[in-house]
Structure formats: structure tokens, C-alpha cells
Scaffold this motif. Structure first.
Motif, PDB file in Angstrom:
ATOM      1  N   ALA A 185      -0.772-117.650  37.708  1.00  0.00           N
ATOM      2  CA  ALA A 185       0.579-117.578  38.245  1.00  0.00           C
ATOM      3  C   ALA A 185       0.986-116.123  38.452  1.00  0.00           C
ATOM      4  N   ARG A 186       0.575-115.256  37.547  1.00  0.00           N
ATOM      5  CA  ARG A 186       0.894-113.835  37.671  1.00  0.00           C
ATOM      6  C   ARG A 186       0.200-113.231  38.901  1.00  0.00           C
ATOM      7  N   ALA A 187      -1.034-113.611  39.139  1.00  0.00           N
ATOM      8  CA  ALA A 187      -1.781-113.106  40.296  1.00  0.00           C
ATOM      9  C   ALA A 187      -1.140-113.590  41.591  1.00  0.00           C
ATOM     10  N   LEU A 188      -0.707-114.834  41.628  1.00  0.00           N
ATOM     11  CA  LEU A 188      -0.045-115.363  42.819  1.00  0.00           C
ATOM     12  C   LEU A 188       1.286-114.654  43.067  1.00  0.00           C
ATOM     13  N   TRP A 189       2.017-114.381  41.992  1.00  0.00           N
ATOM     14  CA  TRP A 189       3.291-113.685  42.123  1.00  0.00           C
ATOM     15  C   TRP A 189       3.057-112.275  42.670  1.00  0.00           C
ATOM     16  N   LEU A 190       2.059-111.586  42.132  1.00  0.00           N
ATOM     17  CA  LEU A 190       1.744-110.241  42.599  1.00  0.00           C
ATOM     18  C   LEU A 190       1.334-110.252  44.076  1.00  0.00           C
ATOM     19  N   LEU A 191       0.535-111.221  44.479  1.00  0.00           N
ATOM     20  CA  LEU A 191       0.134-111.348  45.878  1.00  0.00           C
ATOM     21  C   LEU A 191       1.350-111.567  46.772  1.00  0.00           C
ATOM     22  N   ALA A 192       2.271-112.405  46.348  1.00  0.00           N
ATOM     23  CA  ALA A 192       3.481-112.668  47.133  1.00  0.00           C
ATOM     24  C   ALA A 192       4.320-111.402  47.280  1.00  0.00           C
ATOM     25  N   VAL A 193       4.436-110.620  46.221  1.00  0.00           N
ATOM     26  CA  VAL A 193       5.205-109.372  46.273  1.00  0.00           C
ATOM     27  C   VAL A 193       4.557-108.392  47.247  1.00  0.00           C
ATOM     28  N   VAL A 194       3.248-108.250  47.169  1.00  0.00           N
ATOM     29  CA  VAL A 194       2.531-107.323  48.050  1.00  0.00           C
ATOM     30  C   VAL A 194       2.678-107.739  49.508  1.00  0.00           C
ATOM     31  N   LEU A 195       2.501-109.015  49.803  1.00  0.00           N
ATOM     32  CA  LEU A 195       2.635-109.495  51.179  1.00  0.00           C
ATOM     33  C   LEU A 195       4.051-109.294  51.707  1.00  0.00           C
ATOM     34  N   THR A 196       5.051-109.488  50.865  1.00  0.00           N
ATOM     35  CA  THR A 196       6.436-109.282  51.264  1.00  0.00           C
ATOM     36  C   THR A 196       6.689-107.821  51.597  1.00  0.00           C
ATOM     37  N   LEU A 197       6.190-106.929  50.770  1.00  0.00           N
ATOM     38  CA  LEU A 197       6.371-105.503  51.010  1.00  0.00           C
ATOM     39  C   LEU A 197       5.675-105.046  52.278  1.00  0.00           C
ATOM     40  N   VAL A 198       4.480-105.530  52.519  1.00  0.00           N
ATOM     41  CA  VAL A 198       3.728-105.141  53.711  1.00  0.00           C
ATOM     42  C   VAL A 198       4.430-105.620  54.963  1.00  0.00           C
ATOM     43  N   SER A 199       4.878-106.874  54.980  1.00  0.00           N
ATOM     44  CA  SER A 199       5.515-107.398  56.176  1.00  0.00           C
ATOM     45  C   SER A 199       6.868-106.744  56.428  1.00  0.00           C
ATOM     46  N   SER A 200       7.616-106.428  55.396  1.00  0.00           N
ATOM     47  CA  SER A 200       8.920-105.804  55.606  1.00  0.00           C
ATOM     48  C   SER A 200       8.792-104.345  55.981  1.00  0.00           C
ATOM     49  N   SER A 201       7.741-103.675  55.539  1.00  0.00           N
ATOM     50  CA  SER A 201       7.603-102.260  55.868  1.00  0.00           C
ATOM     51  C   SER A 201       7.128-102.049  57.293  1.00  0.00           C
ATOM     52  N   SER A 202       6.444-103.021  57.896  1.00  0.00           N
ATOM     53  CA  SER A 202       5.933-102.839  59.253  1.00  0.00           C
ATOM     54  C   SER A 202       6.917-103.286  60.319  1.00  0.00           C
ATOM     55  N   SER A 203       7.907-104.083  59.968  1.00  0.00           N
ATOM     56  CA  SER A 203       8.831-104.575  60.986  1.00  0.00           C
ATOM     57  C   SER A 203       9.889-103.530  61.299  1.00  0.00           C
ATOM     58  N   GLY A 204      10.094-103.289  62.591  1.00  0.00           N
ATOM     59  CA  GLY A 204      11.134-102.378  63.004  1.00  0.00           C
ATOM     60  C   GLY A 204      10.776-100.912  62.906  1.00  0.00           C
ATOM     61  N   GLN A 205       9.563-100.572  62.580  1.00  0.00           N
ATOM     62  CA  GLN A 205       9.170 -99.178  62.499  1.00  0.00           C
ATOM     63  C   GLN A 205       8.232 -98.843  63.635  1.00  0.00           C
ATOM     64  N   TYR A 206       8.276 -97.594  64.024  1.00  0.00           N
ATOM     65  CA  TYR A 206       7.449 -97.123  65.113  1.00  0.00           C
ATOM     66  C   TYR A 206       6.531 -96.043  64.564  1.00  0.00           C
ATOM     67  N   VAL A 207       5.258 -96.325  64.510  1.00  0.00           N
ATOM     68  CA  VAL A 207       4.301 -95.402  63.937  1.00  0.00           C
ATOM     69  C   VAL A 207       4.147 -94.199  64.862  1.00  0.00           C
ATOM     70  N   GLY A 208       4.468 -93.021  64.351  1.00  0.00           N
ATOM     71  CA  GLY A 208       4.326 -91.794  65.119  1.00  0.00           C
ATOM     72  C   GLY A 208       5.379 -91.582  66.189  1.00  0.00           C
ATOM     73  N   LEU A 209       6.365 -92.450  66.267  1.00  0.00           N
ATOM     74  CA  LEU A 209       7.415 -92.341  67.271  1.00  0.00           C
ATOM     75  C   LEU A 209       8.768 -92.393  66.580  1.00  0.00           C
ATOM     76  N   SER A 210       9.743 -91.706  67.153  1.00  0.00           N
ATOM     77  CA  SER A 210      11.087 -91.782  66.602  1.00  0.00           C
ATOM     78  C   SER A 210      11.779 -93.031  67.142  1.00  0.00           C
ATOM     79  N   GLU A 211      12.792 -93.464  66.435  1.00  0.00           N
ATOM     80  CA  GLU A 211      13.530 -94.649  66.879  1.00  0.00           C
ATOM     81  C   GLU A 211      14.191 -94.399  68.236  1.00  0.00           C
ATOM     82  N   SER A 212      14.621 -93.158  68.483  1.00  0.00           N
ATOM     83  CA  SER A 212      15.269 -92.854  69.763  1.00  0.00           C
ATOM     84  C   SER A 212      14.278 -92.922  70.924  1.00  0.00           C
ATOM     85  N   GLN A 213      13.000 -92.607  70.679  1.00  0.00           N
ATOM     86  CA  GLN A 213      11.999 -92.722  71.737  1.00  0.00           C
ATOM     87  C   GLN A 213      11.771 -94.172  72.126  1.00  0.00           C
ATOM     88  N   CYS A 214      12.022 -95.088  71.211  1.00  0.00           N
ATOM     89  CA  CYS A 214      11.790 -96.506  71.469  1.00  0.00           C
ATOM     90  C   CYS A 214      13.068 -97.252  71.843  1.00  0.00           C
TER      91      CYS A 214
END
Length: 80
Positions: free
Chosen positions: A3-32
Motif C-alpha cells: 500500500a505504501r508503494a502504491l501511495w508513493l507511485l500515485a504521488v509521483v505520477l501526480t507531481l509529474v503530470s501537474s508539473s508538465s501541464s501549462g509549462q513551456y520548456v525553454g520558452l517564456s509564457e509571453s512567447q506562447c
């Protein structure tokens, strides 16, 4: 322990998906900040945000029926 391993996996997946949404790698928000009608397509059907960003392009899927992967605004330099 399992259960602890599943919880940790869920936390990691949540962080990865939230950190990639709405961000522009190498670009400013104004450029996009390109209006939907002015977007120049930079991707292909079913391109992911990561694939789009790796091409140096912006990804924004919030406006339907316009390119979601598009070329960023260019910084302009005045030279005389």
C-alpha cells in the motif's frame, strides 16, 4: 508495504503530470501567448506536450479547433 508503494507511485505520477501541464520548456509564457487565429502549426496529429516542447514549440490545448502545438512568438531585436 504494498500500500505504501502504491501511495508513493500515485504521488509521483501526480507531481509529474501537474508539473508538465501549462509549462513551456525553454520558452517564456509571453512567447506562447499567441491567439488561436494567429497560431502557426508546429506539430502533427496526436502530438504530446512533451514532443511539442522538444521541437521548440508551444502547446496549449485550451482552444478547440486551432493548432495545439504552434510556433512561439519570436523575440525581436532592432538592429541598425
Amino acid at each position: 508495504m504494498e500500500a505504501r508503494a502504491l501511495w508513493l507511485l500515485a504521488v509521483v505520477l501526480t507531481l509529474v503530470s501537474s508539473s508538465s501541464s501549462g509549462q513551456y520548456v525553454g520558452l517564456s509564457e509571453s512567447q506562447c501567448a499567441v491567439p488561436g487565429t494567429d497560431r502557426v502549426d508546429c506539430g502533427y496529429p496526436e502530438v504530446t506536450p512533451e514532443q511539442c516542447n522538444s521541437r521548440g514549440c508551444c502547446f496549449d490545448s485550451s482552444i478547440p479547433e486551432v493548432p495545439w502545438c504552434f510556433k512561439p512568438l519570436q523575440d525581436t531585436e532592432c538592429t541598425f
